[in-house]
Every structure is written in structure tokens, then in C-alpha cells.
Design a protein around this motif. Structure first.
Motif, PDB file in Angstrom:
ATOM      1  N   ASP A 113      55.164  39.995  30.230  1.00  0.00           N
ATOM      2  CA  ASP A 113      54.343  41.146  30.579  1.00  0.00           C
ATOM      3  C   ASP A 113      54.576  42.250  29.560  1.00  0.00           C
ATOM      4  OD1 ASP A 113      54.370  43.953  32.217  1.00  0.00           O
ATOM      5  OD2 ASP A 113      52.780  42.628  32.929  1.00  0.00           O
ATOM      6  N   GLN A 114      53.506  42.859  29.087  1.00  0.00           N
ATOM      7  CA  GLN A 114      53.614  43.848  28.025  1.00  0.00           C
ATOM      8  C   GLN A 114      54.386  45.090  28.466  1.00  0.00           C
ATOM      9  OE1 GLN A 114      49.848  44.963  26.370  1.00  0.00           O
ATOM     10  NE2 GLN A 114      50.729  46.210  24.751  1.00  0.00           N
ATOM     11  N   ARG A 115      54.303  45.428  29.726  1.00  0.00           N
ATOM     12  CA  ARG A 115      54.951  46.642  30.207  1.00  0.00           C
ATOM     13  C   ARG A 115      56.384  46.378  30.661  1.00  0.00           C
ATOM     14  NH1 ARG A 115      55.198  48.888  35.326  1.00  0.00           N
ATOM     15  NH2 ARG A 115      53.820  47.233  36.069  1.00  0.00           N
ATOM     16  N   LEU A 116      56.597  45.302  31.420  1.00  0.00           N
ATOM     17  CA  LEU A 116      57.915  45.025  31.980  1.00  0.00           C
ATOM     18  C   LEU A 116      58.787  44.153  31.089  1.00  0.00           C
ATOM     19  CD1 LEU A 116      56.842  44.288  35.669  1.00  0.00           C
ATOM     20  CD2 LEU A 116      57.720  46.433  34.736  1.00  0.00           C
ATOM     21  N   ARG A 117      58.186  43.493  30.088  1.00  0.00           N
ATOM     22  CA  ARG A 117      58.917  42.544  29.232  1.00  0.00           C
ATOM     23  C   ARG A 117      59.610  41.487  30.084  1.00  0.00           C
ATOM     24  NH1 ARG A 117      56.282  43.304  24.664  1.00  0.00           N
ATOM     25  NH2 ARG A 117      56.141  45.507  24.165  1.00  0.00           N
ATOM     26  N   SER A 118      58.858  40.942  31.013  1.00  0.00           N
ATOM     27  CA  SER A 118      59.368  39.906  31.903  1.00  0.00           C
ATOM     28  C   SER A 118      58.289  38.858  32.111  1.00  0.00           C
ATOM     29  CB  SER A 118      59.793  40.513  33.252  1.00  0.00           C
ATOM     30  OG  SER A 118      58.689  41.168  33.853  1.00  0.00           O
ATOM     31  N   GLU A 119      58.705  37.682  32.580  1.00  0.00           N
ATOM     32  CA  GLU A 119      57.761  36.592  32.819  1.00  0.00           C
ATOM     33  C   GLU A 119      57.487  36.458  34.311  1.00  0.00           C
ATOM     34  OE1 GLU A 119      57.124  31.841  31.758  1.00  0.00           O
ATOM     35  OE2 GLU A 119      59.131  32.720  31.719  1.00  0.00           O
ATOM     36  N   ARG A 120      56.234  36.293  34.649  1.00  0.00           N
ATOM     37  CA  ARG A 120      55.830  36.117  36.048  1.00  0.00           C
ATOM     38  C   ARG A 120      56.030  34.661  36.450  1.00  0.00           C
ATOM     39  NH1 ARG A 120      51.190  38.329  39.438  1.00  0.00           N
ATOM     40  NH2 ARG A 120      50.616  36.674  40.892  1.00  0.00           N
ATOM     41  N   ILE A 121      56.761  34.454  37.526  1.00  0.00           N
ATOM     42  CA  ILE A 121      56.906  33.111  38.080  1.00  0.00           C
ATOM     43  C   ILE A 121      56.438  33.146  39.536  1.00  0.00           C
ATOM     44  CG2 ILE A 121      58.836  32.557  36.548  1.00  0.00           C
ATOM     45  CD1 ILE A 121      60.693  32.853  38.949  1.00  0.00           C
ATOM     46  N   GLU A 122      55.936  32.011  40.002  1.00  0.00           N
ATOM     47  CA  GLU A 122      55.404  31.926  41.361  1.00  0.00           C
ATOM     48  C   GLU A 122      56.046  30.760  42.092  1.00  0.00           C
ATOM     49  OE1 GLU A 122      50.957  33.820  40.590  1.00  0.00           O
ATOM     50  OE2 GLU A 122      51.171  31.724  41.198  1.00  0.00           O
ATOM     51  N   ILE A 123      56.408  31.016  43.340  1.00  0.00           N
ATOM     52  CA  ILE A 123      57.013  30.006  44.208  1.00  0.00           C
ATOM     53  C   ILE A 123      56.077  29.784  45.382  1.00  0.00           C
ATOM     54  CG2 ILE A 123      58.955  29.484  45.721  1.00  0.00           C
ATOM     55  CD1 ILE A 123      59.481  32.031  43.016  1.00  0.00           C
ATOM     56  N   ASP A 124      55.679  28.539  45.629  1.00  0.00           N
ATOM     57  CA  ASP A 124      54.827  28.231  46.775  1.00  0.00           C
ATOM     58  C   ASP A 124      55.672  28.256  48.053  1.00  0.00           C
ATOM     59  OD1 ASP A 124      52.624  27.999  45.219  1.00  0.00           O
ATOM     60  OD2 ASP A 124      52.580  25.814  45.183  1.00  0.00           O
ATOM     61  N   VAL A 125      55.150  28.921  49.083  1.00  0.00           N
ATOM     62  CA  VAL A 125      55.870  29.074  50.344  1.00  0.00           C
ATOM     63  C   VAL A 125      54.956  28.625  51.486  1.00  0.00           C
ATOM     64  CG1 VAL A 125      57.047  30.676  51.890  1.00  0.00           C
ATOM     65  CG2 VAL A 125      57.160  31.026  49.406  1.00  0.00           C
ATOM     66  N   ALA A 126      55.401  27.637  52.241  1.00  0.00           N
ATOM     67  CA  ALA A 126      54.651  27.196  53.418  1.00  0.00           C
ATOM     68  C   ALA A 126      54.824  28.225  54.536  1.00  0.00           C
ATOM     69  CB  ALA A 126      55.135  25.826  53.875  1.00  0.00           C
ATOM     70  N   ASN A 127      53.711  28.598  55.179  1.00  0.00           N
ATOM     71  CA  ASN A 127      53.744  29.634  56.216  1.00  0.00           C
ATOM     72  C   ASN A 127      52.979  29.161  57.441  1.00  0.00           C
ATOM     73  OD1 ASN A 127      54.382  32.231  57.241  1.00  0.00           O
ATOM     74  ND2 ASN A 127      52.373  32.998  56.646  1.00  0.00           N
ATOM     75  N   THR A 128      53.310  27.959  57.879  1.00  0.00           N
ATOM     76  CA  THR A 128      52.584  27.346  58.996  1.00  0.00           C
ATOM     77  C   THR A 128      52.685  28.182  60.258  1.00  0.00           C
ATOM     78  OG1 THR A 128      53.101  25.184  58.035  1.00  0.00           O
ATOM     79  CG2 THR A 128      52.267  25.213  60.286  1.00  0.00           C
ATOM     80  N   ASN A 129      53.869  28.738  60.529  1.00  0.00           N
ATOM     81  CA  ASN A 129      54.069  29.529  61.749  1.00  0.00           C
ATOM     82  C   ASN A 129      53.637  30.981  61.593  1.00  0.00           C
ATOM     83  OD1 ASN A 129      55.226  27.265  62.982  1.00  0.00           O
ATOM     84  ND2 ASN A 129      57.265  27.775  62.186  1.00  0.00           N
ATOM     85  N   LYS A 130      53.211  31.357  60.401  1.00  0.00           N
ATOM     86  CA  LYS A 130      52.748  32.718  60.112  1.00  0.00           C
ATOM     87  C   LYS A 130      53.821  33.770  60.396  1.00  0.00           C
ATOM     88  CE  LYS A 130      47.818  31.848  60.616  1.00  0.00           C
ATOM     89  NZ  LYS A 130      46.559  32.269  61.244  1.00  0.00           N
TER      90      LYS A 130
END
Length: 368
Positions: free
Chosen positions: A263-280
Motif C-alpha cells: 500500500d502506497q500510504r501504509l507501506r504494508s501488504e493486504r492479506i485476507e483470511i476467509d472466515v466461516a460465519n454460519t452462526n452469524k
């Protein structure tokens, strides 16, 4: 008889000074011991070795919906009927809102009439063309110009009919825009209109979306990882996290996506983790604290933090060589539990000073 003993005046003044000197000499003795002990400790050394630091990175994170869309009207119209409200669970393709536009209905009727008219014209022209072609098979019965004219008229009528059908399809498509359907299964989280409201494309009648739809059974945990920690992230390890509303519950997931750029502003990389939310239990836009396990791919030199000196001259350790302490410039890596990774001109088995205190710099025992 008077038994008074006369004490010489100089003894009266000498006695307090003697007591004072005695007290000072007794107080100085512990100080000599206190100064000697640290000096001996500073000379303590250890043998340099390699190790792998395993650490856990704690970072703020945000939960976002796996899919989220703001629904706008595609054509200028009025709200005729609302089929859902905030909190409604919908399926993909389900009707959400019905709109009406009288001008579209009028255009549709006119287009259908034009298609029927052109179909009748084309049928008549086609029949005339077929009779002319059949008659032309008798030599001299039909002039060549007459055959060419009827052929051109048939092709022209066919082209007009095709254009009318295309216009009808376009108006039918606009009519289908009056039915707003769910692009995916999810929950309606916002409704900003009522029946009879004048709506249209964004900025043309609708400043806000008509509806907001979120997929909440599957969420994404978004974390921005600083550049310095990126080489130590293992995608096969589970990432755990907690949220403020459920501090006693720990959730987990695996890294599924990495931005591959900083990221140009934060100098960090975006990572994403999938999270199951069946029970909400979780909701989009919750703030979380993510714990990402870090590990080294290769072993590095690991030393006690006290063995590293960080001064204005630079960062270095003290190495015992030939009975003398030698200053070795190094670079620091990660720190964990009082230990730190170092990189420099060092070898396994080198003797380094355990407590490399700054006062030793420039002493008789150390040389560059």
C-alpha cells in the motif's frame, strides 16, 4: 573538694571529626564491591549459535462481507412495491423491488405495433418476390429490372423488420430493469426508499442506494502486514483473532489471498483470511485483533538483547578475539523474549560479550 575533670578544649573539637571519618570509611567499603561486580559480569561471554525465532504478530484487522453491493435503479422510475426490508434474508435471483415507468410501457406498446406492421409488409413483399422469381423462370415473362427491384424491396423490408425487433428487445431490457433482483444470496442491511419514491441511476434521482445487500455467512478478515514482517508469514498456518464484542471467543482461518503489492500510504501488504460465519456470531465491519504466526525459513544468529549495543555510531556487538574485545557492526532483525536476530561478519562459535554495556566502549579492553 572539687572532683571536676577538665578536658582540654582541642579534644572537644577533635572527637566529632574522628567519629565522622570513621563513618565515612565504613560507608565506602560496600561501594567498592558494588562497582566491582558489574565489571566482572560485563566480561562474561557466550558462544554464538544459530536459531529460528518463532513469533506471533498482533495487528488490528477488520471483518468485511465476502460480497457486498449497493443496489441502484438502472432507469428513471418510481418505486411501485417493496418486497424486502432491513434484515430480510434473500436468495440469488429473488425479487427485491418493483419499479414503474409509464413511458417505458408506452414505448413497449409502440415497438410491438411497429414490429407487427413491418412483419405484415415483409410477408407481402416476400410473397411478391417469390411469384416474380417463379415467373422469371419462363424466358421473356419478367424483365430483369423488375426482378432486381422486387429483390431490393424484399431485402429492405427485412432489414427494417430486424431493426424494429432489435428496438423491441432494447425496450424489453429496459422494462426488465424495473424488477430489482438479488445478485447473490445474503441479507438486506439498508433500505433508503419507500413506495412512490422517485429513483434513478446514481446521481440522477438516487443520492443513496435503494438497498444494500451483504453476504454474511462468509466473511473476510482484512489485515495490513508491515513490510518488515512479510518474509516470515507462513500461509499454511492458521490465523486466530478476537473481536471486542466476544473477547472470550477465539476465531480462526487461513490466509487465502495476498495483494502482492505494498500500500502506497501504509507501506504494508493486504492479506485476507476467509472466515466461516454460519452462526452469524460475527458481523461485517467489526474491528478485530489478529494474531499471525511468524516463522523463519532459515536459521540466523540469535543473541541476548543485552549483547547488542545501539548507539549514534551504529549497532554492534563485542567479540572476544586474541584476549581483546573487538567491535563488530551488525544489523538487527526481529526481537522476541529478550532475544534478537543479528546479521554481520560473524561465524558460528564466536565469543561475544553477554552484557555489552556502552561504558565499555573506548576502554582499554576493546579495540575496533
Amino acid at each position: 573538694m572539687n572532683n571536676t575533670v577538665l578536658i582540654p578544649r582541642f579534644l572537644v573539637f577533635a572527637l566529632p571529626f574522628a567519629l565522622l571519618l570513621n563513618g565515612c570509611s565504613s560507608a565506602e567499603k560496600p561501594q567498592v564491591v558494588a562497582e566491582t561486580a558489574p565489571m566482572e559480569a560485563k566480561m562474561e561471554t557466550f558462544s554464538l549459535g544459530k536459531d529460528k525465532l518463532k513469533d506471533t504478530l498482533h495487528l488490528p484487522a477488520e471483518l468485511v462481507a465476502n460480497q457486498e453491493v449497493d443496489i441502484y435503479a438502472k432507469v428513471t422510475s418510481f418505486v411501485k412495491d417493496l418486497k424486502v426490508d432491513v434484515g430480510s434474508e434473500v436468495k440469488a435471483g429473488q425479487l427485491l423491488m418493483l419499479l414503474e415507468a409509464p413511458e417505458i410501457s408506452s414505448q413497449l406498446v409502440a415497438a410491438r405495433s411497429k414490429v407487427k406492421s413491418l412483419e405484415a409488409t415483409y410477408k407481402a413483399t416476400k410473397a411478391s418476390y417469390e411469384r416474380t422469381v417463379e415467373a422469371s423462370k419462363t424466358e421473356g415473362a419478367i424483365a430483369r429490372d423488375a426482378l432486381d427491384q422486387i429483390t431490393a424491396r424484399k431485402n429492405s423490408d427485412l432489414a427494417q423488420l430486424e431493426a424494429a425487433k432489435a428496438a423491441l428487445q432494447e425496450i424489453r431490457a429496459m422494462e426488465s430493469y424495473l424488477e430489482l433482483r438479488a445478485p447473490f444470496s445474503g441479507v438486506i442491511t439498508a433500505r433508503n426508499v419507500d413506495k412512490g419514491a422517485y429513483v434513478g441511476p446514481s446521481g440522477k434521482g438516487s443520492q443513496q442506494p435503494l438497498l444494500t445487500l451483504q453476504e454474511q455467512k462468509n466473511l473476510r478478515l482484512v489485515v495490513s502486514v508491515p513490510e518488515a514482517n512479510l518474509p516470515y508469514i507462513d500461509p499454511t498456518k492458521e490465523v486466530t483473532f478476537t473481536v471486542r464484542s466476544l473477547p472470550q471467543t477465539t476465531f480462526s482461518g487461513k490466509i487465502k489471498r495476498k495483494a502482492g503489492a505494498l500500500d502506497q500510504r501504509l507501506r504494508s501488504e493486504r492479506i485476507e483470511i476467509d472466515v466461516a460465519n454460519t452462526n452469524k456470531d460475527l458481523m461485517p465491519r467489526m474491528i478485530a485483533t489478529a494474531r499471525i504466526p511468524l516463522s523463519s525459513k532459515d536459521s540466523t544468529f540469535v543473541v541476548p538483547k543485552m549483547a547488542v549495543i545501539d548507539t549514534d555510531e551504529g549497532i554492534f556487538v563485542l567479540k572476544m578475539e586474541g584476549g581483546e574485545m573487538k567491535k563488530i557492526p551488525v544489523k538487527k532483525g526481529r526481537e522476541q523474549n529478550g532475544k534478537v536476530e543479528i546479521y554481520g561478519n560473524l561465524n558460528r562459535g564466536d565469543k561475544l560479550q553477554v552484557k555489552a554495556m556502552p561504558p565499555m566502549i573506548g576502554g582499554a579492553m576493546m579495540k575496533k
